[in-house]
Scaffold this motif. Sequence first.
Motif, mmCIF file in Angstrom:
data_model
loop_
_atom_site.group_PDB
_atom_site.id
_atom_site.type_symbol
_atom_site.label_atom_id
_atom_site.label_comp_id
_atom_site.label_asym_id
_atom_site.label_seq_id
_atom_site.Cartn_x
_atom_site.Cartn_y
_atom_site.Cartn_z
ATOM 1 N N ASP A 131 44.594 6.497 -30.198
ATOM 2 C CA ASP A 131 45.718 7.005 -29.401
ATOM 3 C C ASP A 131 46.689 5.904 -28.973
ATOM 4 O O ASP A 131 47.802 6.200 -28.522
ATOM 5 C CB ASP A 131 45.206 7.716 -28.148
ATOM 6 N N MET A 132 46.275 4.651 -29.085
ATOM 7 C CA MET A 132 47.078 3.569 -28.518
ATOM 8 C C MET A 132 48.430 3.410 -29.191
ATOM 9 O O MET A 132 49.439 3.153 -28.528
ATOM 10 C CB MET A 132 46.300 2.258 -28.578
ATOM 11 N N GLN A 146 47.517 -4.394 -36.380
ATOM 12 C CA GLN A 146 48.276 -4.583 -37.609
ATOM 13 C C GLN A 146 49.067 -3.336 -37.972
ATOM 14 O O GLN A 146 50.143 -3.415 -38.564
ATOM 15 C CB GLN A 146 47.331 -4.975 -38.756
ATOM 16 N N ARG A 147 48.550 -2.183 -37.588
ATOM 17 C CA ARG A 147 49.254 -0.934 -37.848
ATOM 18 C C ARG A 147 50.561 -0.877 -37.039
ATOM 19 O O ARG A 147 51.584 -0.373 -37.513
ATOM 20 C CB ARG A 147 48.368 0.251 -37.481
ATOM 21 N N ALA A 148 50.532 -1.401 -35.814
ATOM 22 C CA ALA A 148 51.757 -1.442 -34.998
ATOM 23 C C ALA A 148 52.823 -2.290 -35.668
ATOM 24 O O ALA A 148 54.023 -1.963 -35.627
ATOM 25 C CB ALA A 148 51.442 -1.982 -33.604
ATOM 26 N N VAL A 149 52.395 -3.391 -36.288
ATOM 27 C CA VAL A 149 53.328 -4.232 -37.054
ATOM 28 C C VAL A 149 53.806 -3.477 -38.285
ATOM 29 O O VAL A 149 54.999 -3.460 -38.610
ATOM 30 C CB VAL A 149 52.648 -5.553 -37.452
ATOM 31 N N GLY A 167 55.498 -2.610 -32.850
ATOM 32 C CA GLY A 167 54.970 -3.659 -32.000
ATOM 33 C C GLY A 167 54.791 -4.967 -32.742
ATOM 34 O O GLY A 167 55.036 -5.067 -33.946
ATOM 35 N N PHE A 168 54.368 -5.997 -32.000
ATOM 36 C CA PHE A 168 54.081 -7.297 -32.606
ATOM 37 C C PHE A 168 52.788 -7.842 -32.029
ATOM 38 O O PHE A 168 52.377 -7.487 -30.901
ATOM 39 C CB PHE A 168 55.233 -8.288 -32.368
ATOM 40 N N ILE A 187 46.000 -8.856 -28.821
ATOM 41 C CA ILE A 187 46.892 -8.266 -27.815
ATOM 42 C C ILE A 187 48.204 -7.964 -28.524
ATOM 43 O O ILE A 187 48.830 -8.861 -29.100
ATOM 44 C CB ILE A 187 47.143 -9.223 -26.637
ATOM 45 N N THR A 188 48.596 -6.707 -28.496
ATOM 46 C CA THR A 188 49.833 -6.267 -29.145
ATOM 47 C C THR A 188 50.800 -5.742 -28.094
ATOM 48 O O THR A 188 50.406 -5.011 -27.180
ATOM 49 C CB THR A 188 49.530 -5.175 -30.187
#
Length: 460
Positions: A250-251, A271-274, A279-280, A193-194
Amino acid sequence: MFRRLLSDQPLIPSLRSWSCACGQSHPPTGVCSPTVADVSVETHIQQTQEAALLKALFPASALRRKLLQTVGAASLRAAVASALPAGALVSLQAMAQEQRTPEKKDLKLGFLPITCATPLIGAHPMGLYQQRGLNVQLVKTPGWGTIRERMLKGELDATHFLSPMPLAMSLGLGSPAQPMHVASIQNTNGNAITLHQKHKDNRDPKNWKGMRFGIPFEHSMHNYLLRYYLAEHGLNPDKDVTLQVMAPPDMLAQLKAQTIDGFIVAEPFNQRAVFEGVGFIHLLTKAIWDGHPCCAFGVSAAFIQQFPDTFSALYRAIISASVLASLPGSREQMVQAIAQPQYLNQPPELLMQVMTGKYDDGLGTRHDVPDRILFDPVPWHSQAIWMLTQMKRWGYVKNDVNFQHIADQVFLLTDAKKQMAQAGWRAPEGTMRSHRIMGKAFDANKPDEYLRSFPIRAGA
């Protein structure tokens, strides 16, 4: 001994000169006590069977030798013993003994560019399909709805599925009913969950009322796990938050645009969001259910009936890739293979954080979680029954359900046990495994009682 058994020499040496555990060379039914002799013979037979299985998994002797040099005999042998529970070991062995030519050699397999598809994808660049006489074209697909439609239309021969999808498709949930099968689980754990960085001080789910989350598909472990997690914190996922289906690729864009507050999805997008600072990682899904199934390798019932030997070859290739993906010493090699543009198209260093479990969460903490993603391929009926309980809990299934019958029809563990018995091997007991979801035991033999235990559910 293991290295010798992996050679191209006969796999079962004469037992007449074999050294027993007592240190003497004699027939194993000779001077030793029955207990010691029986244990020694059983150990020897098990080693021989594991070696034979390795030849079945990796028919190219050059690949076997390379694996031995890379990860060592002990690690490779341990992976065979632990990564593949008994039912899968024996069904695979039974198939390997037949060595039949595939009826259909040119195949199209669908996949989404996520790490959950590592065995199905990795088998391609590592030559495991080719070794089975198959000419496989991997078809990259953006979303799960497209996968479903292409399977229903017969445009794909087999595919990377979300593990609940074959259950839903067989039941006619969201599409015309068409019998589908889960041949193997692609991965366990491997999701998270990010949340957007703006929520870094909003970590209590009780305070998430009104938030919007991306999910990859209605019939996904992601949807069921997120719903379970929210409900355990007192939120009704159908009333207190918004769950929006969107394609995994797309997220991240939606999170950047702040049209969603977070998402639950497979890697590498958490992990890409980080990696991109947007994101985290709030929670790995293994914290909800450690060892939960996620994606699957699936085919239609019609495909197995029409092309049984092709199916067997496909199954063996993907199981072989599952073994490789399970070996820590070969994960870097697997990452380099699947990171390529035609597959995941992601930086290898990003994928290594997922595959090794050594990762940054986006909040300044470095984690070391070796089982962040695993590749246990066995489709236990208890897993299917839990998924069916969640379909029933949230109103996707309206009528009464024969949980065990559907699990038996869709998840192919029973067929594996039949093949096992036909090959003269001892079948594993039962078709269930014990599971705990957020500390609560799930008894697959009492699904209706389990359902009634939840105060938050559709219609309650």
